[in-house]
Design a protein around this motif. Sequence first.
Motif, PDB file in Angstrom:
ATOM      1  N   SER A 165       7.058   6.122  14.571  1.00  0.00           N
ATOM      2  CA  SER A 165       6.027   5.416  13.745  1.00  0.00           C
ATOM      3  C   SER A 165       4.879   6.055  13.410  1.00  0.00           C
ATOM      4  O   SER A 165       3.970   5.732  12.740  1.00  0.00           O
ATOM      5  N   ASP A 166       4.839   7.334  13.882  1.00  0.00           N
ATOM      6  CA  ASP A 166       3.891   8.296  13.416  1.00  0.00           C
ATOM      7  C   ASP A 166       4.212   9.328  12.256  1.00  0.00           C
ATOM      8  O   ASP A 166       3.192  10.234  12.050  1.00  0.00           O
ATOM      9  N   ALA A 167       5.360   9.183  11.918  1.00  0.00           N
ATOM     10  CA  ALA A 167       5.872  10.197  10.933  1.00  0.00           C
ATOM     11  C   ALA A 167       5.193   9.844   9.513  1.00  0.00           C
ATOM     12  O   ALA A 167       4.564  10.902   8.902  1.00  0.00           O
ATOM     13  N   LEU A 168       4.956   8.758   9.230  1.00  0.00           N
ATOM     14  CA  LEU A 168       4.166   8.224   8.058  1.00  0.00           C
ATOM     15  C   LEU A 168       3.145   7.302   8.543  1.00  0.00           C
ATOM     16  O   LEU A 168       3.260   6.588   9.480  1.00  0.00           O
ATOM     17  N   VAL A 169       1.965   7.358   7.510  1.00  0.00           N
ATOM     18  CA  VAL A 169       0.922   6.409   7.961  1.00  0.00           C
ATOM     19  C   VAL A 169       0.257   5.846   6.627  1.00  0.00           C
ATOM     20  O   VAL A 169       0.622   6.302   5.644  1.00  0.00           O
ATOM     21  N   TYR A 170      -0.074   4.591   6.854  1.00  0.00           N
ATOM     22  CA  TYR A 170      -0.768   4.102   5.501  1.00  0.00           C
ATOM     23  C   TYR A 170      -2.135   4.742   5.329  1.00  0.00           C
ATOM     24  O   TYR A 170      -2.945   4.948   6.195  1.00  0.00           O
ATOM     25  N   ALA A 171      -2.150   4.837   3.859  1.00  0.00           N
ATOM     26  CA  ALA A 171      -3.672   5.385   3.493  1.00  0.00           C
ATOM     27  C   ALA A 171      -4.450   4.418   2.748  1.00  0.00           C
ATOM     28  O   ALA A 171      -4.197   4.120   1.607  1.00  0.00           O
ATOM     29  N   PRO A 172      -5.363   3.501   3.606  1.00  0.00           N
ATOM     30  CA  PRO A 172      -5.986   2.761   3.035  1.00  0.00           C
ATOM     31  C   PRO A 172      -6.993   3.000   1.635  1.00  0.00           C
ATOM     32  O   PRO A 172      -7.619   2.124   1.134  1.00  0.00           O
ATOM     33  N   ASP A 173      -7.332   4.273   1.825  1.00  0.00           N
ATOM     34  CA  ASP A 173      -8.420   4.767   0.619  1.00  0.00           C
ATOM     35  C   ASP A 173      -7.339   4.969  -0.595  1.00  0.00           C
ATOM     36  O   ASP A 173      -7.970   5.338  -1.815  1.00  0.00           O
TER      37      ASP A 173
ATOM     38  N   GLY B 145       0.819  -1.202  -0.014  1.00  0.00           N
ATOM     39  CA  GLY B 145       0.151  -0.125  -0.105  1.00  0.00           C
ATOM     40  C   GLY B 145       0.935   1.133   0.069  1.00  0.00           C
ATOM     41  O   GLY B 145       1.932   1.127  -0.201  1.00  0.00           O
ATOM     42  N   THR B 146       0.220   2.373   0.204  1.00  0.00           N
ATOM     43  CA  THR B 146       1.105   3.657  -0.002  1.00  0.00           C
ATOM     44  C   THR B 146       0.944   4.361   1.204  1.00  0.00           C
ATOM     45  O   THR B 146      -0.136   4.529   2.062  1.00  0.00           O
ATOM     46  N   LEU B 147       2.390   4.756   1.814  1.00  0.00           N
ATOM     47  CA  LEU B 147       2.445   5.370   2.886  1.00  0.00           C
ATOM     48  C   LEU B 147       2.613   7.023   2.575  1.00  0.00           C
ATOM     49  O   LEU B 147       3.287   7.365   1.582  1.00  0.00           O
ATOM     50  N   VAL B 148       1.869   7.858   3.341  1.00  0.00           N
ATOM     51  CA  VAL B 148       1.958   9.298   3.052  1.00  0.00           C
ATOM     52  C   VAL B 148       2.482   9.953   4.512  1.00  0.00           C
ATOM     53  O   VAL B 148       2.286   9.397   5.522  1.00  0.00           O
ATOM     54  N   ARG B 149       2.691  11.308   4.517  1.00  0.00           N
ATOM     55  CA  ARG B 149       2.833  11.940   5.712  1.00  0.00           C
ATOM     56  C   ARG B 149       1.410  11.944   6.471  1.00  0.00           C
ATOM     57  O   ARG B 149       0.328  12.172   5.765  1.00  0.00           O
ATOM     58  N   ARG B 150       1.322  12.066   7.586  1.00  0.00           N
ATOM     59  CA  ARG B 150       0.195  12.150   8.347  1.00  0.00           C
ATOM     60  C   ARG B 150      -0.781  13.142   7.695  1.00  0.00           C
ATOM     61  O   ARG B 150      -2.204  12.850   7.756  1.00  0.00           O
ATOM     62  N   GLU B 151      -0.167  14.477   7.632  1.00  0.00           N
ATOM     63  CA  GLU B 151      -1.106  15.553   7.305  1.00  0.00           C
ATOM     64  C   GLU B 151      -1.721  15.316   5.897  1.00  0.00           C
ATOM     65  O   GLU B 151      -2.665  16.256   5.759  1.00  0.00           O
TER      66      GLU B 151
END
Length: 255
Positions: free
Chosen positions: A200-208, A121-127
């Motif tokens: 672990s909070d710098a990047l998040v998985y974007a399930p959308d 999947g794709t990881l993005v910056r939290r914001e």
Amino acid sequence: MMTARSFVRLLGLSALVAVASPMTAVSARDLVVGVEAIDYTPVYGYRDGQFIGAGRSILDAFAAAKGHRLTYKAFPVKRLLAELIHGGIDLKFPDSPDWQAAVRQGHPIAYSGPVIAYIDGTLVRRENAGRGVDAFHSLGIVAGFTPYAWQDRIQAGSVEVKENPGFEQLLRQVQTGRIDGVYVNVAVALTAAETVLGSSDALVYAPDLPHVAESYRLSSGKAPEIVAEFDDWLAKNPKLVAEIIAKAGAERGVR
């Protein structure tokens, strides 16, 4: 998961028979296992000349139970499939019949059942999480990988792919905003973010965003009987395999 019909269509009847044939006695032997020359821990990885991770632990446990002697040989991702097809290796891990399916067509390859579940999947910056696919324009990948879930948008020209040989560099490029996201195994990325980025909070998985949920498998063109033996061992040792996966965190973010 592939249907039985698509499996036959992709691989040919001979490959299906190699997997489905009843178990016969298999003599212990020396086997060369082709692996990817990348660090994809905790799932698998090649570091300092050694194959490591949950994949190694599972294969070693199988080999110890059956008396096989495994030698792990690392190749660049693009070359590894050619080694499998042309008989340069006995086994390949990880593998999937979906990867470069057109190249595999016409070559009888036996695949094991699921070994380790994953989400690419794709990881993005939290914001940037939740912004949707239309706001996404640049995608980072490890060199040699194919972002199958994004292919339609890449071919349409709405998303540009940025390759990098190093996983650490990709994560930093997302963190600094040089690329919108990185397409990768989610368990690997979440683990690496803690060490590479310190959080672990710098990047998040974007399930959308586009993603694929599947499983890594063992494959062989030369030794389908070993794949069948491995499947039998998997079926008889689910607790051991689950413990290895859980201890390594190899399915983090999947379940």
